[in-house]
Design an enzyme around this catalytic site. Structure first.
Site, PDB file in Angstrom:
ATOM      1  N   CYS A  59       0.829  -1.215   0.000  1.00 29.53           N
ATOM      2  CA  CYS A  59       0.000   0.000   0.000  1.00 29.53           C
ATOM      3  C   CYS A  59       0.857   1.257   0.000  1.00 29.53           C
ATOM      4  CB  CYS A  59      -0.968  -0.001   1.175  1.00 29.53           C
ATOM      5  SG  CYS A  59      -0.205  -0.073   2.806  1.00 29.53           S
ATOM      6  N   HIS A 302      -2.319   1.453   7.460  1.00 31.68           N
ATOM      7  CA  HIS A 302      -2.607   1.265   6.036  1.00 31.68           C
ATOM      8  C   HIS A 302      -2.644   2.614   5.338  1.00 31.68           C
ATOM      9  CE1 HIS A 302      -4.102  -0.559   2.415  1.00 31.68           C
ATOM     10  NE2 HIS A 302      -5.214   0.165   2.439  1.00 31.68           N
TER      11      HIS A 302
END
Length: 350
Positions: A59, A302
């Site tokens: 990510c 994230h």
């Protein structure tokens, strides 16, 4: 104002992203990634494609690539340099695919291979890394790969051939004799330290942070002019002002949300409001093109990206693409960590 000169500020940091470096940074080593499924997520009539999170930790690079795909000046220069550099060619191909409308998510494999060949280092993707460090490394590598045999600015719609790079001017004025010294440095971004989350400020504006960081009072300063006239009284104070002399076409603003305190490594979730448009030096107009957010803590988290494409805001969460809005993007005041503004009228720099 804290800036990022080429090959100085983050030169040591980004090396830790690659195998062959001595150690991994503590920050990266503490991360435990959380990511969405790598299954196909298709959105009808979407302007952009998603990126598979192949390693489960990608990510950090996926959001950087999505953010870059919204920078029109970067796409223009990559297109012109495709024939001179494999790295430029593979990055341009990847960003074009991301902007090619709805379809299956893609992988950045060819581009990452080119990046590893260009740097002669293997990208570490077994653990979560820092998006800001990856971006800085990529920008510097693109600069090193830049051909020097042609004045690209003659055929570009902006006057410089390095859209990420600008020139900073530093003025230091002695508070005693009023002597002024001026120096210049190359910079690729603005790094802003944030006030403590529980400092009493429920919301801080980006503009106020930039203004406060632009001018600083330094109490322990040795003035050369004062030293020449009176060596015993050369220690004084000064006002240090840092501002753009020639701002970059693509302005990166990094919000430092991780800091060391008496409690150790902590995350700062203070709310920072930021505008959709920005003006530098009263004449350079910028528009917010994309931003990267980070959710979680210093031990897990994230990254995802909000980006503007075809006049529509999209949220890119690895392979999952959803339609967003400017208001939703601007509401990420507690999680935004990297902002991308692009100059609306770059030729005004001439």
């Amino acid at each position: 104002m804290s800036t990022t000169p080429l090959s100085i500020s983050r030169a040591k940091k980004y090396k830790t992203v690659f195998k062959g470096a001595a150690i991994l940074t503590t920050f990266a080593a503490l991360y435990i990634v959380t990511s969405p499924s790598t299954g196909k997520r298709l959105v009808k009539n979407a302007s952009i494609k998603g990126l598979y999170n192949v390693s489960g930790n990608d990510c950090f690079l996926n959001c950087v690539l999505q953010s870059l795909a919204s920078q029109e000046s970067l796409l223009e220069i990559l297109k012109l340099r495709c024939s001179s550099s494999t790295l430029y060619a593979t990055l341009y191909e990847l960003l074009q695919k991301l902007n090619s409308g709805p379809g299956n998510p893609i992988t950045p494999g060819s581009f990452l291979n080119s990046l590893e060949i260009a740097t002669n280092k293997k990208l570490v993707r077994s653990i979560q890394q820092d998006a800001q460090e990856f971006l800085q490394h990529l920008v510097e590598t693109l600069e090193l790969q830049k051909p020097h045999t042609y004045k690209w600015s003659k055929v570009l719609s902006f006057p410089v051939d390095s859209p990420f790079i600008g020139t900073m001017e530093q003025k230091v004025q002695c508070c005693q004799c009023l002597a002024i010294s001026i120096s210049y440095s190359t910079a690729t971004s603005i790094q802003l330290c944030l006030p403590p989350e529980y400092s009493g400020n429920s919301n801080v504006s980006l503009l106020s942070l930039m203004e406060a960081d632009r001018e600083q009072h330094i109490s322990d300063y040795k003035c050369d002019s004062c030293f020449k006239s009176s060596p015993k009284h050369s220690k004084t104070s000064c006002i240090r002002t840092v501002d753009w002399k020639n701002p970059p076409t693509i302005l990166q603003i990094q919000l430092e949300r991780t800091s060391y305190t008496c409690q150790g490594l902590t995350r700062n979730n203070v709310s920072i409001s930021f505008p959709s448009k920005l003006i530098l030096k009263n004449k350079h107009h910028y528009i917010l093109r994309s931003l990267i957010t980070h959710s979680g803590s210093v031990t897990y988290g994230h990254y995802l990206c909000y980006r503007l494409q075809d006049d529509i805001w999209w949220k890119a969460n690895d392979s999952l693409i959803t339609k967003s809005s400017l208001n939703e993007a601007l509401s990420q005041t507690r999680s935004a960590c990297l902002l991308f503004y692009e100059m609306e009228s770059p030729l005004a720099l001439d």
